[in-house]
Write an enzyme that holds these catalytic residues in place. Structure first.
Site, short mmCIF file in Angstrom:
data_model
loop_
_atom_site.label_atom_id
_atom_site.label_comp_id
_atom_site.label_asym_id
_atom_site.label_seq_id
_atom_site.Cartn_x
_atom_site.Cartn_y
_atom_site.Cartn_z
N GLU A 255 0.86 -1.18 0.00
CA GLU A 255 0.00 0.00 0.00
C GLU A 255 0.89 1.23 0.00
O GLU A 255 2.00 1.20 0.54
CB GLU A 255 -0.85 0.05 1.28
CG GLU A 255 -1.82 -1.10 1.42
CD GLU A 255 -2.54 -1.09 2.79
OE1 GLU A 255 -3.34 -1.99 3.02
OE2 GLU A 255 -2.27 -0.19 3.60
N LYS A 257 2.50 4.35 1.38
CA LYS A 257 2.68 4.87 2.74
C LYS A 257 2.56 6.38 2.65
O LYS A 257 3.43 7.05 2.10
CB LYS A 257 4.05 4.47 3.31
CG LYS A 257 4.20 4.92 4.75
CD LYS A 257 5.47 4.39 5.37
CE LYS A 257 5.52 4.61 6.86
NZ LYS A 257 5.32 5.96 7.32
N ARG A 262 -2.18 9.36 11.27
CA ARG A 262 -3.04 8.19 11.33
C ARG A 262 -4.29 8.52 12.14
O ARG A 262 -4.22 9.18 13.17
CB ARG A 262 -2.28 7.08 12.02
CG ARG A 262 -3.04 5.77 12.07
CD ARG A 262 -2.07 4.71 12.40
NE ARG A 262 -2.62 3.41 12.38
CZ ARG A 262 -1.84 2.33 12.48
NH1 ARG A 262 -0.54 2.47 12.60
NH2 ARG A 262 -2.36 1.14 12.46
N ARG A 277 -3.10 8.65 16.46
CA ARG A 277 -2.27 7.49 16.72
C ARG A 277 -1.89 7.39 18.21
O ARG A 277 -1.70 6.32 18.74
CB ARG A 277 -1.03 7.64 15.85
CG ARG A 277 0.09 6.76 16.18
CD ARG A 277 1.16 7.06 15.18
NE ARG A 277 2.35 6.35 15.51
CZ ARG A 277 3.22 5.94 14.60
NH1 ARG A 277 2.98 6.17 13.33
NH2 ARG A 277 4.29 5.32 14.97
N GLU A 307 -5.28 7.20 6.95
CA GLU A 307 -4.31 8.27 7.10
C GLU A 307 -4.94 9.54 6.54
O GLU A 307 -5.54 9.52 5.46
CB GLU A 307 -3.04 7.88 6.30
CG GLU A 307 -1.86 8.77 6.52
CD GLU A 307 -0.97 8.35 7.70
OE1 GLU A 307 -1.34 7.46 8.50
OE2 GLU A 307 0.12 8.95 7.82
N LYS A 425 7.43 -1.27 6.76
CA LYS A 425 7.45 0.01 6.02
C LYS A 425 8.72 0.08 5.20
O LYS A 425 9.79 -0.32 5.66
CB LYS A 425 7.32 1.19 6.98
CG LYS A 425 8.29 1.20 8.12
CD LYS A 425 7.95 2.30 9.12
CE LYS A 425 8.82 2.14 10.35
NZ LYS A 425 8.44 2.96 11.46
P1 AMP Z 1 6.19 5.21 11.02
O1 AMP Z 1 5.49 6.45 11.49
O2 AMP Z 1 7.35 5.49 10.14
O3 AMP Z 1 6.47 4.24 12.15
O4 AMP Z 1 5.15 4.44 10.09
C1 AMP Z 1 3.90 4.00 10.53
C2 AMP Z 1 2.84 5.02 10.17
O5 AMP Z 1 2.66 5.12 8.77
C3 AMP Z 1 1.46 4.64 10.64
O6 AMP Z 1 1.24 4.92 11.98
C4 AMP Z 1 0.55 5.46 9.75
O7 AMP Z 1 0.34 6.74 10.31
C5 AMP Z 1 1.39 5.67 8.51
N1 AMP Z 1 0.82 5.06 7.29
C6 AMP Z 1 0.83 5.65 6.10
N2 AMP Z 1 0.28 4.86 5.17
C7 AMP Z 1 -0.09 3.72 5.79
C8 AMP Z 1 -0.71 2.51 5.35
N3 AMP Z 1 -1.04 2.30 4.07
N4 AMP Z 1 -0.91 1.54 6.29
C9 AMP Z 1 -0.58 1.74 7.58
N5 AMP Z 1 0.00 2.86 8.04
C10 AMP Z 1 0.25 3.84 7.16
#
Ligand code: AMP
Length: 564
Positions: A255, A257, A262, A277, A307, A425
């Site tokens: 998907e 990102k 969130r 979040r 998001e 991710k």
């Molecule tokens: P990180 O903030 O780098 O730990 O990445 C996780 C965050 O990416 C999540 O908490 C979401 O806010 C965001 N995110 C963006 N796109 C997605 C997606 N397709 N699925 C899940 N999380 C996503």
């Protein structure tokens, strides 16, 4: 017999002197086993210094400065004495203990006591609850009055821990994760059952009460409550789409990102609430999204996740910083809605019309989502086992201005609050870390009015304590320095010379050139040429990167060099 608050103060004091994790757990487990039924939830919250669940609207809102003023007033200590007591420890709670022990508390004839002779656990909790419920005009004065009355009755060690709870700075290395283990031990219920209940209820106090009073059958079947947010599932990092595919057994759902915030949306009939979040209620900041959900989501009851991103011309994503303005200024929301349009992209469905879906495979949850999303956008997605196709999709996401991809394992259930490999991710920059600012120095020259040099810390997974891994003054704009200074001063818990110490609260994304071993820092590591790339308003400190992750990256860096 009501349990005296002094027993919690003594317990916390002992916890701060023990380093061994199991010994801490046993101590707390024995303690909570002996509590009266109505003392369990409040004691558990007080011990970990989390008076209210994240999603509650209550805030204590009393700063370090206010606390010092109260201590000064009730002990009649002189400035010099305060400074001395403080510089010994750098801890406002300990400062209060020293001063009250030394000076005693000035008696006040007119004091009307709401409390029992010796403070009980319930007395202290109720006082904090009253403080937190006060809102509106004159609220600060009323809050101060309650705290002052409470502290006047406190013994030195009690005052120390009342203040620590208020400032949210326990420093005894006993966090919510260890509390889950202590509850498990005290109730003889497996820890995974306790963890799950905590994820669903989001209130460790209630979990403890149910586990200890009602037992296994009851806690195993606790139901999530609509409008109480569930902790979000988190992702680990992967280096490439190929690594993600390998980890997921050859096939993943990729998907986009999106670089936004969130949101977890709860809906029941016409009622909609949105949580961040960090599980805070952000409904008021997103009235346009509330309307969208009411209009388009085809379900009587649902919890969906997605998001929210800020968009500019032609629906192009705008940097995260724009979006954050949405969450800061609720007052003039109509103007801000016009200035900063946002888009919601959904990616999960956790609950639908009476059924909790978190134990269903990802692919089935997505199917449920497709049946109810109406005109609300879904996050762009590609299911593939072909690494080239996945790489093309990654490039497309980048080209459209997004962060990268999320790879999700098709048969994976939704595990609230855990950062596992079921979600990975994939970003462009690998060596970014999320670190917490725990202290800052005043700047020089042009920056002399700003706290502009930051001590960056990583988390110890076991205890939740933070250890410094580097320092930086690079990466922020003047605007951001100004704002950061304001926020840091609000979080101040001490100072020494040009350095102020703050409650670990602000998370920043940091890039660096290299990780080195360091004898200077207790963590054992130091980042070379660290610079801040983003202020992560949406992340809580317990989501920051760990010392273990830094160790992992340290080792990896040699492997990379060896390959070159
Ligand atoms: P990180 O903030 O780098 O730990 O990445 C996780 C965050 O990416 C999540 O908490 C979401 O806010 C965001 N995110 C963006 N796109 C997605 C997606 N397709 N699925 C899940 N999380 C996503």
């Amino acid at each position: 017999m009501p349990t005296k608050f002094i027993r919690i103060a003594d317990l916390c004091e002992r916890l701060s002197k023990i380093t061994e994790k199991n010994a801490k757990i046993t101590l707390v487990s024995n303690f909570i086993k002996e509590l009266e039924p109505d003392e369990i939830d409040v004691s558990v919250r007080l011990i970990i210094g989390k008076v209210f669940p994240d999603w509650s609207d209550y805030t204590l809102d009393l700063s370090w400065i206010t606390v010092i003023k109260i201590i000064k007033k009730i002990t009649k200590a002189k400035n010099q004495e305060i400074l001395e007591a403080f510089s010994k420890t750098g801890d406002p709670g300990e400062m209060a203990r020293i001063l009250i022990e030394k000076k005693g508390i000035v008696k006040q004839a007119t004091l009307l006591s709401d409390y029992s002779n010796e403070l009980s656990v319930i007395d202290v909790y109720r006082a904090l609850e009253r403080i937190a419920k006060i809102k509106g005009e004159g609220s600060r004065e009323r809050k101060i009055k309650i705290l002052e009355n409470l502290l006047r009755l406190a013994k030195p060690i009690e005052a120390k821990y009342i203040i620590k709870v208020i400032l949210g700075e326990m420093r005894h290395g006993f966090n919510e994760g260890l509390m889950e283990e202590a509850i498990a031990k005290a109730s003889r219920i497996p820890v995974n059952v306790i963890r799950r209940a905590n994820m669903l209820l989001g209130d460790i106090g209630e979990v403890a009460r149910i586990a200890l009073i009602n037992g296994y059958e009851y806690i195993k079947n606790v139901k999530m409550k609509l409008f109480h947010p569930i902790k979000p599932m988190l992702a680990q990092q992967a280096e490439s789409v190929t690594e993600a595919l390998k980890e997921h057994g050859g096939k993943s759902a990729f998907e986009f990102k999106l670089d936004g915030a969130r949101v977890q949306v709860h809906k029941q009939g016409d009622k909609v609430m949105i949580f961040s979040r960090r599980l805070t209620n952000v409904t008021e900041s997103l009235p346009d999204i509330v309307e969208l959900i009411k209009r388009e989501l085809k379900a009587e009851e649902a919890i969906v996740e997605g998001e929210v991103i800020a968009v500019g011309e032609n629906n192009k994503p705008l940097p995260f910083q724009f979006l954050m303005r949405r969450f800061k200024r609720v007052k003039d929301i109509n103007r801000i809605i016009r200035e900063i349009p946002v888009e919601l992209y959904l990616f999960d469905c956790l609950y639908l019309n009476g059924n909790l879906l978190i134990d269903l495979p990802y692919i089935d949850r997505w199917k449920n989502l497709t049946e109810i999303h109406g005109k609300i956008k879904l996050v762009p997605r590609l299911i593939t086992s072909n690494p080239d196709e996945a790489q093309e999709f990654f490039k497309l996401a980048r080209k459209q201005g997004h962060e990268g991809l999320m790879a999700k394992k098709l048969d994976s259930e939704y595990t609230p609050g855990t950062r596992g490999k079921k979600w990975l991710k994939i970003k462009e920059t690998l060596s970014a870390l999320d670190l917490v600012i725990i202290a800052a120095d005043w700047g020089y020259g042009r920056r002399k009015d700003w706290l502009s040099d930051y001590y960056l810390a990583a988390r110890d997974k076991e205890t939740g304590e933070f250890y410094i891994v580097g320092k930086t003054f690079k990466g922020l704009t003047d605007e951001e320095f100004k704002e950061m200074t304001k926020r840091l001063l609000e979080l101040k818990i001490g100072e020494r010379g040009r350095t102020i110490f703050v409650k670990p609260e602000i998370v920043v994304e940091v890039v660096f050139d290299e990780i080195q071993k360091s004898p200077k820092y207790k963590s054992g590591f130091a980042l070379r040429f660290a610079r801040i790339t983003k202020i992560r308003y949406d992340k809580s400190p317990d989501e920051a990167d760990t010392i273990d992750r830094i160790k992992e990256l340290y080792i990896k860096q040699f492997e990379t060099k060896a390959r070159k």
